[in-house]
Scaffold this active site. Structure first.
Site, short mmCIF file in Angstrom:
data_model
loop_
_atom_site.label_atom_id
_atom_site.label_comp_id
_atom_site.label_asym_id
_atom_site.label_seq_id
_atom_site.Cartn_x
_atom_site.Cartn_y
_atom_site.Cartn_z
N HIS A 98 76.43 43.06 -53.66
CA HIS A 98 77.03 43.74 -52.50
C HIS A 98 78.13 42.90 -51.87
O HIS A 98 79.02 43.41 -51.21
CB HIS A 98 75.97 43.97 -51.41
N HIS A 123 79.15 35.80 -45.23
CA HIS A 123 79.54 36.59 -46.41
C HIS A 123 80.82 37.36 -46.09
O HIS A 123 81.32 37.29 -44.97
CB HIS A 123 78.39 37.53 -46.79
N HIS A 125 83.74 40.78 -46.76
CA HIS A 125 84.01 42.19 -47.05
C HIS A 125 85.50 42.39 -47.29
O HIS A 125 86.34 41.81 -46.60
CB HIS A 125 83.63 43.07 -45.85
N HIS A 142 81.67 37.60 -42.13
CA HIS A 142 80.57 37.76 -41.16
C HIS A 142 79.67 36.54 -41.18
O HIS A 142 79.13 36.19 -42.23
CB HIS A 142 79.74 39.01 -41.50
N THR A 209 75.61 46.05 -40.92
CA THR A 209 76.47 47.04 -41.57
C THR A 209 75.98 47.40 -42.96
O THR A 209 76.67 48.10 -43.71
CB THR A 209 77.93 46.55 -41.65
N THR A 210 74.80 46.90 -43.32
CA THR A 210 74.17 47.28 -44.59
C THR A 210 72.73 47.67 -44.29
O THR A 210 72.20 47.29 -43.24
CB THR A 210 74.17 46.09 -45.58
ZN ZN Z 1 78.81 41.82 -43.35
#
Ligand code: ZN
Length: 258
Positions: A98, A123, A125, A142, A209-210
Protein backbone atom coordinates in the site's frame (compact mmCIF):
# COMPACT_ATOMS: atom_id res chain seq x y z
CA UNK A 1 -18.13 -17.80 11.24
CA UNK A 2 -14.76 -18.84 9.88
CA UNK A 3 -15.02 -16.03 7.37
CA UNK A 4 -15.85 -13.56 10.10
CA UNK A 5 -12.89 -14.68 12.19
CA UNK A 6 -10.63 -14.40 9.20
CA UNK A 7 -11.81 -10.87 8.47
CA UNK A 8 -11.31 -9.97 12.12
CA UNK A 9 -7.79 -11.31 11.99
CA UNK A 10 -7.05 -9.27 8.88
CA UNK A 11 -8.58 -6.19 10.51
CA UNK A 12 -6.46 -6.52 13.61
CA UNK A 13 -3.45 -7.16 11.44
CA UNK A 14 -3.92 -3.83 9.70
CA UNK A 15 -4.61 -1.94 12.90
CA UNK A 16 -1.24 -3.25 13.96
CA UNK A 17 0.38 -2.15 10.73
CA UNK A 18 -0.99 1.32 11.11
CA UNK A 19 -0.06 1.79 14.69
CA UNK A 20 3.32 0.49 13.80
CA UNK A 21 3.73 -1.31 17.13
CA UNK A 22 3.08 -4.75 15.75
CA UNK A 23 5.13 -6.67 13.27
CA UNK A 24 3.90 -7.03 9.74
CA UNK A 25 2.46 -10.41 10.63
CA UNK A 26 -1.13 -11.50 11.05
CA UNK A 27 -2.02 -13.18 14.39
CA UNK A 28 -1.55 -16.62 12.80
CA UNK A 29 2.04 -15.72 12.11
CA UNK A 30 1.55 -15.59 8.37
CA UNK A 31 2.83 -12.70 6.36
CA UNK A 32 0.09 -10.52 4.92
CA UNK A 33 0.96 -10.86 1.26
CA UNK A 34 -2.39 -10.20 -0.34
CA UNK A 35 -3.92 -7.08 1.14
CA UNK A 36 -7.68 -7.27 1.42
CA UNK A 37 -8.15 -3.70 0.26
CA UNK A 38 -6.69 -1.63 -2.55
CA UNK A 39 -6.81 1.77 -4.22
CA UNK A 40 -8.95 0.72 -7.18
CA UNK A 41 -11.52 -1.79 -8.39
CA UNK A 42 -13.78 -3.97 -6.25
CA UNK A 43 -11.68 -3.56 -3.11
CA UNK A 44 -11.08 0.15 -3.78
CA UNK A 45 -11.90 3.14 -1.52
CA UNK A 46 -15.64 3.12 -2.37
CA UNK A 47 -15.96 -0.39 -0.97
CA UNK A 48 -13.56 -0.29 2.00
CA UNK A 49 -16.39 0.12 4.51
CA UNK A 50 -18.03 -3.11 3.35
CA UNK A 51 -14.97 -5.37 3.16
CA UNK A 52 -14.95 -6.08 6.89
CA UNK A 53 -17.02 -5.09 9.94
CA UNK A 54 -13.85 -3.47 11.30
CA UNK A 55 -13.76 -1.12 8.33
CA UNK A 56 -17.27 0.28 8.83
CA UNK A 57 -16.07 3.81 9.63
CA UNK A 58 -14.69 4.07 6.09
CA UNK A 59 -18.35 4.03 4.97
CA UNK A 60 -20.28 5.77 7.75
CA UNK A 61 -17.73 8.07 9.41
CA UNK A 62 -18.44 11.80 9.36
CA UNK A 63 -14.91 12.92 10.26
CA UNK A 64 -12.92 11.15 7.58
CA UNK A 65 -9.57 11.99 6.01
CA UNK A 66 -8.13 13.23 3.73
CA UNK A 67 -9.92 16.54 3.12
CA UNK A 68 -9.45 19.59 0.94
CA UNK A 69 -7.74 22.21 3.12
CA UNK A 70 -9.96 24.94 1.82
CA UNK A 71 -9.95 28.57 2.88
CA UNK A 72 -13.75 28.40 3.07
CA UNK A 73 -13.63 26.13 6.09
CA UNK A 74 -10.70 27.70 7.91
CA UNK A 75 -10.86 29.64 11.13
CA UNK A 76 -8.02 31.65 12.58
CA UNK A 77 -6.88 30.17 15.84
CA UNK A 78 -3.89 30.63 18.10
CA UNK A 79 -2.22 27.43 16.96
CA UNK A 80 0.73 27.02 19.29
CA UNK A 81 4.20 26.24 17.93
CA UNK A 82 4.66 22.49 17.95
CA UNK A 83 7.26 21.09 20.27
CA UNK A 84 8.92 18.51 18.03
CA UNK A 85 11.60 16.25 19.47
CA UNK A 86 12.62 13.96 16.64
CA UNK A 87 15.84 11.94 16.72
CA UNK A 88 17.47 9.64 14.17
CA UNK A 89 15.63 6.50 15.28
CA UNK A 90 14.41 5.12 11.94
CA UNK A 91 15.44 1.47 11.73
CA UNK A 92 13.87 -0.21 8.74
CA UNK A 93 11.92 0.42 5.58
CA UNK A 94 9.26 -1.88 4.18
CA UNK A 95 6.95 -2.27 1.22
CA UNK A 96 3.51 -3.47 2.39
CA UNK A 97 1.83 -3.21 -1.00
CA UNK A 98 0.00 0.00 0.00
CA UNK A 99 2.94 2.27 0.69
CA UNK A 100 6.63 2.46 1.55
CA UNK A 101 6.84 2.68 5.32
CA UNK A 102 9.70 3.52 7.67
CA UNK A 103 9.58 1.98 11.15
CA UNK A 104 11.06 3.95 14.06
CA UNK A 105 12.04 2.96 17.58
CA UNK A 106 9.51 5.35 19.13
CA UNK A 107 12.09 7.68 20.70
CA UNK A 108 10.94 10.68 18.67
CA UNK A 109 7.90 12.57 19.89
CA UNK A 110 5.81 15.67 19.44
CA UNK A 111 3.78 17.44 22.13
CA UNK A 112 0.17 18.14 21.13
CA UNK A 113 -2.53 19.24 23.60
CA UNK A 114 -0.02 18.78 26.40
CA UNK A 115 0.42 15.08 25.54
CA UNK A 116 3.50 13.34 24.22
CA UNK A 117 2.78 11.56 20.95
CA UNK A 118 5.54 9.12 19.97
CA UNK A 119 6.49 8.66 16.33
CA UNK A 120 5.87 5.00 15.38
CA UNK A 121 6.27 5.06 11.61
CA UNK A 122 6.14 7.32 8.63
CA UNK A 123 5.09 6.55 5.08
CA UNK A 124 4.31 8.14 1.75
CA UNK A 125 1.55 8.83 -0.76
CA UNK A 126 1.68 9.91 -4.42
CA UNK A 127 -0.14 12.05 -5.32
CA UNK A 128 -0.87 13.88 -2.06
CA UNK A 129 -3.94 12.82 -0.08
CA UNK A 130 -4.78 16.29 1.21
CA UNK A 131 -5.37 19.07 -1.27
CA UNK A 132 -4.97 22.80 -0.61
CA UNK A 133 -7.80 24.88 -2.10
CA UNK A 134 -8.50 22.02 -4.49
CA UNK A 135 -4.90 21.55 -5.66
CA UNK A 136 -3.02 18.28 -5.34
CA UNK A 137 0.69 18.13 -4.55
CA UNK A 138 2.71 15.34 -6.20
CA UNK A 139 3.67 13.66 -2.92
CA UNK A 140 2.81 13.61 0.82
CA UNK A 141 4.48 12.09 3.87
CA UNK A 142 2.56 11.01 7.00
CA UNK A 143 4.26 10.80 10.38
CA UNK A 144 2.09 8.57 12.55
CA UNK A 145 2.23 9.00 16.34
CA UNK A 146 0.44 7.48 19.31
CA UNK A 147 0.32 8.55 22.94
CA UNK A 148 0.28 6.25 25.97
CA UNK A 149 -3.50 5.92 25.75
CA UNK A 150 -3.51 4.90 22.11
CA UNK A 151 -4.68 8.28 20.74
CA UNK A 152 -3.35 8.96 17.26
CA UNK A 153 -1.79 12.12 15.84
CA UNK A 154 -0.54 12.36 12.26
CA UNK A 155 1.71 15.08 10.89
CA UNK A 156 1.43 15.57 7.13
CA UNK A 157 4.14 17.08 4.95
CA UNK A 158 3.38 18.13 1.38
CA UNK A 159 6.08 17.88 -1.30
CA UNK A 160 6.49 19.93 -4.46
CA UNK A 161 8.83 19.10 -7.36
CA UNK A 162 12.30 20.57 -6.97
CA UNK A 163 15.73 19.55 -5.76
CA UNK A 164 16.76 16.08 -4.64
CA UNK A 165 15.62 15.60 -1.05
CA UNK A 166 18.77 14.38 0.72
CA UNK A 167 17.11 12.85 3.77
CA UNK A 168 14.49 11.11 1.64
CA UNK A 169 17.27 9.77 -0.61
CA UNK A 170 18.81 7.93 2.36
CA UNK A 171 15.53 5.99 2.61
CA UNK A 172 15.14 5.63 -1.16
CA UNK A 173 18.59 3.99 -1.31
CA UNK A 174 17.08 1.15 0.74
CA UNK A 175 13.61 1.13 -0.79
CA UNK A 176 12.24 -2.42 -1.04
CA UNK A 177 10.89 -2.88 -4.55
CA UNK A 178 8.80 -5.99 -3.89
CA UNK A 179 5.64 -6.27 -1.78
CA UNK A 180 6.36 -7.86 1.59
CA UNK A 181 10.06 -6.97 1.44
CA UNK A 182 11.79 -5.01 4.18
CA UNK A 183 15.29 -3.60 4.46
CA UNK A 184 17.26 -2.44 7.45
CA UNK A 185 18.22 1.21 7.20
CA UNK A 186 21.98 1.01 7.45
CA UNK A 187 22.33 4.77 7.64
CA UNK A 188 21.09 7.41 10.09
CA UNK A 189 17.80 8.91 9.02
CA UNK A 190 16.42 11.80 11.06
CA UNK A 191 12.73 12.38 10.31
CA UNK A 192 13.10 15.97 11.54
CA UNK A 193 15.06 16.73 8.36
CA UNK A 194 12.02 15.77 6.27
CA UNK A 195 9.95 18.56 7.84
CA UNK A 196 9.75 22.09 6.39
CA UNK A 197 11.73 24.91 8.03
CA UNK A 198 8.64 26.96 8.79
CA UNK A 199 6.40 25.08 11.15
CA UNK A 200 3.09 26.92 10.60
CA UNK A 201 0.35 24.35 10.24
CA UNK A 202 -3.29 23.56 9.60
CA UNK A 203 -5.05 21.41 12.14
CA UNK A 204 -8.28 19.43 11.96
CA UNK A 205 -10.00 16.39 13.39
CA UNK A 206 -9.98 13.40 11.04
CA UNK A 207 -9.29 9.70 10.55
CA UNK A 208 -6.77 7.20 9.27
CA UNK A 209 -6.80 7.39 5.46
CA UNK A 210 -6.65 3.61 5.09
CA UNK A 211 -8.86 0.89 6.59
CA UNK A 212 -10.02 0.73 9.35
CA UNK A 213 -10.43 4.55 8.85
CA UNK A 214 -10.58 5.04 12.64
CA UNK A 215 -11.65 8.53 13.70
CA UNK A 216 -10.42 10.79 16.50
CA UNK A 217 -7.10 11.37 14.72
CA UNK A 218 -5.43 14.74 15.39
CA UNK A 219 -4.23 15.96 12.00
CA UNK A 220 -1.46 18.53 11.65
CA UNK A 221 -0.45 19.53 8.10
CA UNK A 222 2.45 21.92 7.59
CA UNK A 223 1.61 24.84 5.33
CA UNK A 224 5.06 25.03 3.76
CA UNK A 225 5.84 22.24 1.29
CA UNK A 226 9.30 20.66 1.02
CA UNK A 227 10.98 19.43 -2.16
CA UNK A 228 11.30 16.09 -3.95
CA UNK A 229 13.05 15.58 -7.29
CA UNK A 230 11.24 14.17 -10.32
CA UNK A 231 13.59 11.18 -10.21
CA UNK A 232 12.75 10.43 -6.56
CA UNK A 233 9.04 10.79 -7.24
CA UNK A 234 9.23 8.52 -10.27
CA UNK A 235 11.04 5.79 -8.34
CA UNK A 236 8.24 5.76 -5.74
CA UNK A 237 5.53 5.70 -8.43
CA UNK A 238 7.27 2.88 -10.29
CA UNK A 239 7.66 0.75 -7.18
CA UNK A 240 4.04 1.32 -6.07
CA UNK A 241 2.64 0.89 -9.58
CA UNK A 242 -0.58 2.84 -8.81
CA UNK A 243 -1.65 6.10 -7.15
CA UNK A 244 -1.91 5.37 -3.40
CA UNK A 245 -4.15 8.22 -2.30
CA UNK A 246 -7.64 7.93 -0.85
CA UNK A 247 -10.09 10.37 -2.51
CA UNK A 248 -11.00 13.61 -0.69
CA UNK A 249 -13.69 13.12 1.98
CA UNK A 250 -16.55 15.48 2.87
CA UNK A 251 -15.66 18.02 5.56
CA UNK A 252 -19.20 17.90 7.04
CA UNK A 253 -19.44 19.96 10.24
CA UNK A 254 -15.70 20.38 10.72
CA UNK A 255 -13.53 23.48 10.72
CA UNK A 256 -9.84 23.69 9.89
CA UNK A 257 -7.69 25.72 12.29
CA UNK A 258 -5.01 27.87 10.69
ZN1 ZN B 1 -0.85 7.99 5.10
Amino acid sequence: MVRKLLLTAVGIGFVGLWGGFASEKAPMGEKIEHPQWSYSGKTGPKYWGYLSPEYIMCAIGKNQSPIDLNEKYMVKACTRPLQINYVADAVKVLNNGHTIKVITLGKSYVVIDGRKFYLRQFHFHAPSEHTVNGEYYPFEAHFVHTDDEGNIAVIGVLFKLGKTNKELQKIWDYMPTKVGQENLLLTKVNPYLLLPKKKDYYRYNGSLTTPPCSEGVRWIIFKEPVEISAEQLNLFKEVMGFPNNRPIQPINARKILK
